[in-house]
Design an enzyme around this catalytic site. Structure first.
Site, PDB file in Angstrom:
ATOM      1  N   GLY A   9      13.633 -14.746  35.363  1.00 26.30           N
ATOM      2  CA  GLY A   9      13.429 -13.972  34.149  1.00 26.30           C
ATOM      3  C   GLY A   9      13.351 -12.115  34.458  1.00 26.30           C
ATOM      4  N   THR A  11      14.605 -10.104  32.552  1.00 28.64           N
ATOM      5  CA  THR A  11      15.255  -9.384  31.591  1.00 28.64           C
ATOM      6  C   THR A  11      14.541  -9.588  30.565  1.00 28.64           C
ATOM      7  N   GLN A  13      10.103  -9.439  28.864  1.00 25.72           N
ATOM      8  CA  GLN A  13       8.946  -9.259  28.609  1.00 25.72           C
ATOM      9  C   GLN A  13       8.517  -8.147  30.326  1.00 25.72           C
ATOM     10  N   LEU A  65      17.807 -21.404  35.750  1.00 30.08           N
ATOM     11  CA  LEU A  65      17.225 -22.288  36.662  1.00 30.08           C
ATOM     12  C   LEU A  65      17.390 -23.418  36.251  1.00 30.08           C
ATOM     13  N   GLY A  87      11.334 -16.939  34.487  1.00 31.76           N
ATOM     14  CA  GLY A  87      11.764 -17.398  33.920  1.00 31.76           C
ATOM     15  C   GLY A  87      11.732 -18.532  32.985  1.00 31.76           C
ATOM     16  N   ALA A  88      11.410 -18.481  31.877  1.00 31.70           N
ATOM     17  CA  ALA A  88      11.608 -19.833  30.861  1.00 31.70           C
ATOM     18  C   ALA A  88      11.869 -19.286  29.813  1.00 31.70           C
ATOM     19  N   SER A  90       9.892 -19.108  26.536  1.00 33.27           N
ATOM     20  CA  SER A  90       8.744 -19.220  26.721  1.00 33.27           C
ATOM     21  C   SER A  90       7.659 -19.361  25.663  1.00 33.27           C
ATOM     22  N   THR A 133       0.467 -20.262  32.981  1.00 38.32           N
ATOM     23  CA  THR A 133       0.112 -20.044  31.763  1.00 38.32           C
ATOM     24  C   THR A 133      -1.267 -20.115  31.430  1.00 38.32           C
ATOM     25  N   GLU A 135      -1.915 -21.422  28.300  1.00 33.99           N
ATOM     26  CA  GLU A 135      -1.625 -22.897  27.449  1.00 33.99           C
ATOM     27  C   GLU A 135      -1.787 -23.813  27.676  1.00 33.99           C
ATOM     28  N   TYR A 157       6.087 -27.034  25.262  1.00 35.82           N
ATOM     29  CA  TYR A 157       5.938 -25.833  26.555  1.00 35.82           C
ATOM     30  C   TYR A 157       4.740 -25.991  27.997  1.00 35.82           C
ATOM     31  N   LYS A 161       4.765 -26.490  31.365  1.00 39.76           N
ATOM     32  CA  LYS A 161       3.959 -25.493  32.594  1.00 39.76           C
ATOM     33  C   LYS A 161       3.243 -26.068  33.317  1.00 39.76           C
ATOM     34  N   ARG A 192       7.780  -6.530  23.915  1.00 44.56           N
ATOM     35  CA  ARG A 192       7.136  -8.213  23.216  1.00 44.56           C
ATOM     36  C   ARG A 192       8.490  -8.724  22.167  1.00 44.56           C
TER      37      ARG A 192
HETATM   38  P1  NAP Z   1      10.300 -13.742  28.059  1.00 45.57           P
HETATM   39  O1  NAP Z   1       9.913 -12.052  27.665  1.00 45.57           O
HETATM   40  O2  NAP Z   1      10.613 -14.766  27.203  1.00 45.57           O
HETATM   41  O3  NAP Z   1      11.281 -13.738  28.965  1.00 45.57           O
HETATM   42  C1  NAP Z   1      11.558 -14.833  29.765  1.00 45.57           C
HETATM   43  C2  NAP Z   1      12.949 -15.164  30.609  1.00 45.57           C
HETATM   44  O4  NAP Z   1      12.973 -16.008  31.490  1.00 45.57           O
HETATM   45  C3  NAP Z   1      14.444 -13.900  29.891  1.00 45.57           C
HETATM   46  O5  NAP Z   1      14.642 -12.673  30.745  1.00 45.57           O
HETATM   47  C4  NAP Z   1      15.111 -15.123  29.582  1.00 45.57           C
HETATM   48  O6  NAP Z   1      16.430 -14.602  29.870  1.00 45.57           O
HETATM   49  C5  NAP Z   1      14.527 -15.719  30.912  1.00 45.57           C
HETATM   50  N1  NAP Z   1      15.335 -17.546  30.786  1.00 45.57           N
HETATM   51  C6  NAP Z   1      14.815 -17.933  29.952  1.00 45.57           C
HETATM   52  N2  NAP Z   1      15.527 -19.418  30.055  1.00 45.57           N
HETATM   53  C7  NAP Z   1      15.922 -18.945  31.425  1.00 45.57           C
HETATM   54  C8  NAP Z   1      16.736 -20.300  32.663  1.00 45.57           C
HETATM   55  N3  NAP Z   1      17.158 -21.546  31.593  1.00 45.57           N
HETATM   56  N4  NAP Z   1      16.623 -19.663  33.507  1.00 45.57           N
HETATM   57  C9  NAP Z   1      17.125 -18.106  33.392  1.00 45.57           C
HETATM   58  N5  NAP Z   1      16.079 -17.827  32.795  1.00 45.57           N
HETATM   59  C10 NAP Z   1      15.704 -17.575  31.998  1.00 45.57           C
HETATM   60  O7  NAP Z   1       8.697 -14.227  28.408  1.00 45.57           O
HETATM   61  P2  NAP Z   1       7.572 -13.640  29.203  1.00 45.57           P
HETATM   62  O8  NAP Z   1       6.482 -13.040  28.176  1.00 45.57           O
HETATM   63  O9  NAP Z   1       8.059 -12.019  30.124  1.00 45.57           O
HETATM   64  O10 NAP Z   1       6.845 -14.527  30.213  1.00 45.57           O
HETATM   65  C11 NAP Z   1       7.753 -14.333  31.355  1.00 45.57           C
HETATM   66  C12 NAP Z   1       7.043 -15.284  32.006  1.00 45.57           C
HETATM   67  O11 NAP Z   1       5.511 -15.565  32.031  1.00 45.57           O
HETATM   68  C13 NAP Z   1       7.558 -17.008  31.403  1.00 45.57           C
HETATM   69  O12 NAP Z   1       7.359 -18.175  32.809  1.00 45.57           O
HETATM   70  C14 NAP Z   1       5.883 -17.027  29.981  1.00 45.57           C
HETATM   71  O13 NAP Z   1       6.288 -18.453  30.149  1.00 45.57           O
HETATM   72  C15 NAP Z   1       4.693 -17.121  31.879  1.00 45.57           C
HETATM   73  N6  NAP Z   1       3.569 -16.436  30.556  1.00 45.57           N
HETATM   74  C16 NAP Z   1       4.140 -15.599  29.608  1.00 45.57           C
HETATM   75  C17 NAP Z   1       2.935 -15.399  28.816  1.00 45.57           C
HETATM   76  C18 NAP Z   1       2.731 -13.504  28.469  1.00 45.57           C
HETATM   77  O14 NAP Z   1       1.623 -13.652  26.761  1.00 45.57           O
HETATM   78  N7  NAP Z   1       4.094 -13.444  27.962  1.00 45.57           N
HETATM   79  C19 NAP Z   1       1.949 -15.732  29.127  1.00 45.57           C
HETATM   80  C20 NAP Z   1       1.423 -16.578  30.526  1.00 45.57           C
HETATM   81  C21 NAP Z   1       3.039 -17.179  30.920  1.00 45.57           C
HETATM   82  P3  NAP Z   1      17.212 -14.303  28.268  1.00 45.57           P
HETATM   83  O15 NAP Z   1      16.608 -12.804  28.514  1.00 45.57           O
HETATM   84  O16 NAP Z   1      18.475 -14.318  28.337  1.00 45.57           O
HETATM   85  O17 NAP Z   1      16.169 -14.832  27.485  1.00 45.57           O
HETATM   86  O1  G4F Z   2       2.169 -15.143  19.996  1.00 49.81           O
HETATM   87  P1  G4F Z   2       2.735 -16.279  19.524  1.00 49.81           P
HETATM   88  O2  G4F Z   2       3.555 -17.440  19.729  1.00 49.81           O
HETATM   89  O3  G4F Z   2       2.002 -16.870  21.436  1.00 49.81           O
HETATM   90  P2  G4F Z   2       1.221 -18.472  22.267  1.00 49.81           P
HETATM   91  O4  G4F Z   2       1.698 -19.229  21.162  1.00 49.81           O
HETATM   92  O5  G4F Z   2      -0.204 -17.881  22.110  1.00 49.81           O
HETATM   93  O6  G4F Z   2       2.413 -18.314  23.881  1.00 49.81           O
HETATM   94  C1  G4F Z   2       2.042 -16.712  24.019  1.00 49.81           C
HETATM   95  O7  G4F Z   2       1.164 -16.702  24.967  1.00 49.81           O
HETATM   96  C2  G4F Z   2       1.205 -18.053  26.310  1.00 49.81           C
HETATM   97  C3  G4F Z   2      -0.069 -16.973  26.832  1.00 49.81           C
HETATM   98  O8  G4F Z   2      -1.644 -18.142  26.363  1.00 49.81           O
HETATM   99  C4  G4F Z   2       2.147 -17.999  27.042  1.00 49.81           C
HETATM  100  F1  G4F Z   2       2.247 -19.070  28.152  1.00 49.81           F
HETATM  101  C5  G4F Z   2       3.468 -17.943  26.173  1.00 49.81           C
HETATM  102  O9  G4F Z   2       4.515 -17.700  26.479  1.00 49.81           O
HETATM  103  C6  G4F Z   2       3.019 -17.193  25.274  1.00 49.81           C
HETATM  104  O10 G4F Z   2       4.298 -15.727  25.564  1.00 49.81           O
HETATM  105  O11 G4F Z   2       1.295 -17.088  18.508  1.00 49.81           O
HETATM  106  C7  G4F Z   2      -0.583 -17.345  19.241  1.00 49.81           C
HETATM  107  C8  G4F Z   2      -1.432 -17.593  18.258  1.00 49.81           C
HETATM  108  C9  G4F Z   2      -0.874 -18.785  18.077  1.00 49.81           C
HETATM  109  O12 G4F Z   2      -2.205 -19.779  17.726  1.00 49.81           O
HETATM  110  C10 G4F Z   2       0.542 -18.900  17.183  1.00 49.81           C
HETATM  111  O13 G4F Z   2       0.280 -20.440  15.845  1.00 49.81           O
HETATM  112  O14 G4F Z   2      -0.104 -16.783  16.683  1.00 49.81           O
HETATM  113  C11 G4F Z   2      -0.046 -17.759  15.810  1.00 49.81           C
HETATM  114  N1  G4F Z   2       0.411 -17.189  14.644  1.00 49.81           N
HETATM  115  C12 G4F Z   2       0.213 -17.385  13.061  1.00 49.81           C
HETATM  116  N2  G4F Z   2       1.134 -16.670  13.128  1.00 49.81           N
HETATM  117  C13 G4F Z   2       1.814 -16.902  14.272  1.00 49.81           C
HETATM  118  C14 G4F Z   2       2.290 -16.758  13.266  1.00 49.81           C
HETATM  119  N3  G4F Z   2       2.748 -17.165  16.438  1.00 49.81           N
HETATM  120  C15 G4F Z   2       4.096 -16.812  15.415  1.00 49.81           C
HETATM  121  N4  G4F Z   2       5.099 -16.166  16.600  1.00 49.81           N
HETATM  122  N5  G4F Z   2       4.130 -16.711  14.676  1.00 49.81           N
HETATM  123  C16 G4F Z   2       3.636 -16.357  13.078  1.00 49.81           C
HETATM  124  O15 G4F Z   2       4.137 -16.540  12.538  1.00 49.81           O
END
Ligand code: NAP
Ligand code: G4F
Length: 385
Positions: A9, A11, A13, A65, A87-88, A90, A133, A135, A157, A161, A192
């Site tokens: 992952g 590439t 954020q 993955l 990687g996910a 996500s 996460t 979640e 999702y 996880k 992001r």
């Molecule tokens: P992101 O920006 O969506 O990045 C996900 C990465 O996973 C990208 O590099 C994507 O590649 C890669 N990927 C997707 N499918 C894949 C596959 N089949 N094989 C290999 N790589 C793959 O997510 P992020 O926000 O950086 O989050 C990083 C990790 O933390 C994720 O596992 C996410 O679920 C977890 N997480 C995120 C948050 C959050 O708030 N950001 C919170 C809790 C947990 P491409 O660029 O090619 O799409």
């Molecule tokens: O920004 P979201 O899409 O993030 P969400 O669903 O909380 O998930 C993110 O955080 C998780 C950690 O808790 C990660 F595991 C996961 O990979 C990801 O990074 O939505 C946040 C909230 C939700 O309640 C959604 O229903 O915002 C609400 N929302 C309201 N309007 C919206 C929108 N979300 C999105 N994406 N787009 C809307 O227009």
């Protein structure tokens, strides 16, 4: 001794920020990137090194993955001391559309890594971080959530996880792997993904004040999230793997905020006071007041006249589109980061105000560039859902 890390992952954020962080610490960083029809390395292009350079410290491998043999081969080639499985697929809402793919990548992806470590005889060498996460808490049974709070996933999702979380714990307990879960709450940044709520808001805000968009269409405004800055959160990932013993940690700010409030705060950064009226699908956010000096200082004097006259005709800038609602929602997330603070010494540098400021001003700059290019007749990309 130079350490080697493998990031899946890379590439994304977090992958981009973590790679930068580890390279500054002197690591050689390997990353798994997917083949895509358009080049998708924008976030790590500044780290790219020509393959002909000797002694590179940033090396990308094609991989996925969902492909066990590929995962094993990459690990064998890199011989990493630390593996960060980021990687996910996500996006929570999208996981309802692609549940099986999500299970394969987000659930079984880490199993492929853990089994590879066993097969390759690297149990003593490699430490593993699994991107778990908040979640997982889903329909929360207590507020705030800590490492002992039961899980109740509410999306494909989160279900995927959940498997990944427990298989990581199981391999640690069964085979003595140094494998840890970081249970990270939402973390955002200027890089992001454009369809997560924070970035959707800051991008739309920039476009609205510059006259490139009229309305921001949103889903559930009442859900609450514990939002931090991704730069702080990748430090926690690193700290988790530096501990003598593997363990699981909640990483959060300890403050939760409504989506509606996030929108309000973002607009107020550029001198716009919003008010919300109506309920559920009929809720609207409209411009109640423009603080001219703040607008001029943050956006620019040349945009004030156009924005004011548009708002005088129709002040509504936020509307609801139920298409963004989820079949099952996670209403509130609020993390208790006490364990991370005490055991890791992890303290975030950014608060919500700092995070939103960083995102709003970055998107304003980005959209001004887009506007300039469009004015010059050049094609620019939209990145809409
Ligand atoms: P992101 O920006 O969506 O990045 C996900 C990465 O996973 C990208 O590099 C994507 O590649 C890669 N990927 C997707 N499918 C894949 C596959 N089949 N094989 C290999 N790589 C793959 O997510 P992020 O926000 O950086 O989050 C990083 C990790 O933390 C994720 O596992 C996410 O679920 C977890 N997480 C995120 C948050 C959050 O708030 N950001 C919170 C809790 C947990 P491409 O660029 O090619 O799409
Ligand atoms: O920004 P979201 O899409 O993030 P969400 O669903 O909380 O998930 C993110 O955080 C998780 C950690 O808790 C990660 F595991 C996961 O990979 C990801 O990074 O939505 C946040 C909230 C939700 O309640 C959604 O229903 O915002 C609400 N929302 C309201 N309007 C919206 C929108 N979300 C999105 N994406 N787009 C809307 O227009």
């Amino acid at each position: 001794m130079t350490k080697t890390a493998l990031i899946t992952g890379i590439t994304g954020q977090d992958g981009a920020y973590l790679a930068e962080f580890l390279i500054k610490k002197g690591y050689i960083v390997h990353g798994m990137k997917r083949r895509s029809s358009l080049i998708n390395t924008d976030r790590v292009d500044h780290l790219y090194q020509d393959p002909h350079v000797e002694k590179r410290n940033f090396i990308l491998h094609y991989g996925d993955l969902s492909d066990s043999m590929n995962v094993t081969r990459i690990i064998q080639e890199c011989q990493p001391d630390e593996i960060y499985n980021l990687g996910a697929m996500s996006h929570v809402k999208v996981s309802f559309d692609v549940p099986e793919y999500t299970a394969n990548t987000d659930g079984i992806g880490i199993l492929r890594i853990l089994e590879s470590i066993r097969l390759l005889g690297m149990v003593e060498r490699a430490r593993i971080y699994q991107a778990s996460t908040s979640e997982l808490y889903g329909l929360v049974s207590e507020i705030p959530q800590n490492e002992r709070t039961p899980f109740y996933p509410r999306s494909p999702y989160a279900c995927a996880k959940l498997y990944a979380y427990w298989i990581t714990v199981n391999y640690r307990e069964s085979y003595g792997l140094h494998a840890s879960n970081g249970i990270l709450f939402n973390h955002e940044s200027p890089i992001r993904g454009e369809t997560f709520v924070s970035r959707k808001i800051t991008r739309a805000l920039a476009r609205i004040v510059l006259g490139m968009q009229d309305v921001l269409y949103m889903g559930n405004l009442s859900s609450k999230r514990d939002w931090g800055h991704a730069k702080d959160y990748v430090k926690a990932m690193y700290m988790i793997l530096q501990q003598e013993k593997p363990d699981d940690y909640v990483i959060a700010t300890g403050i939760t905020t409504e989506v509606r409030e996030f929108i309000y705060k973002a607009f107020s950064m550029v001198g716009i006071d919003l008010e919300f009226t109506g309920k559920e699908e009929n809720e609207r956010g409209y411009v109640a007041k423009i603080n001219d000096d703040d607008f001029v200082n943050s956006v620019g004097a040349e945009y004030l006249g156009n924005f004011s006259s548009r708002i005088s005709i129709n002040p509504v800038v936020v509307e609801i589109d139920p298409a963004y609602y989820r079949p099952t929602e996670v209403d509130i997330l609020l993390g208790d980061p006490a364990k991370a603070r005490e055991k890791l010494g992890w303290i975030p540098e950014y608060d919500l105000h700092g995070l939103i400021t960083d995102m709003v001003f970055s998107d304003l700059q980005l959209m001004k560039k887009e506007k300039y290019l469009r004015k010059g007749g050049y094609l620019t990309l939209n990145y809409f859902e």
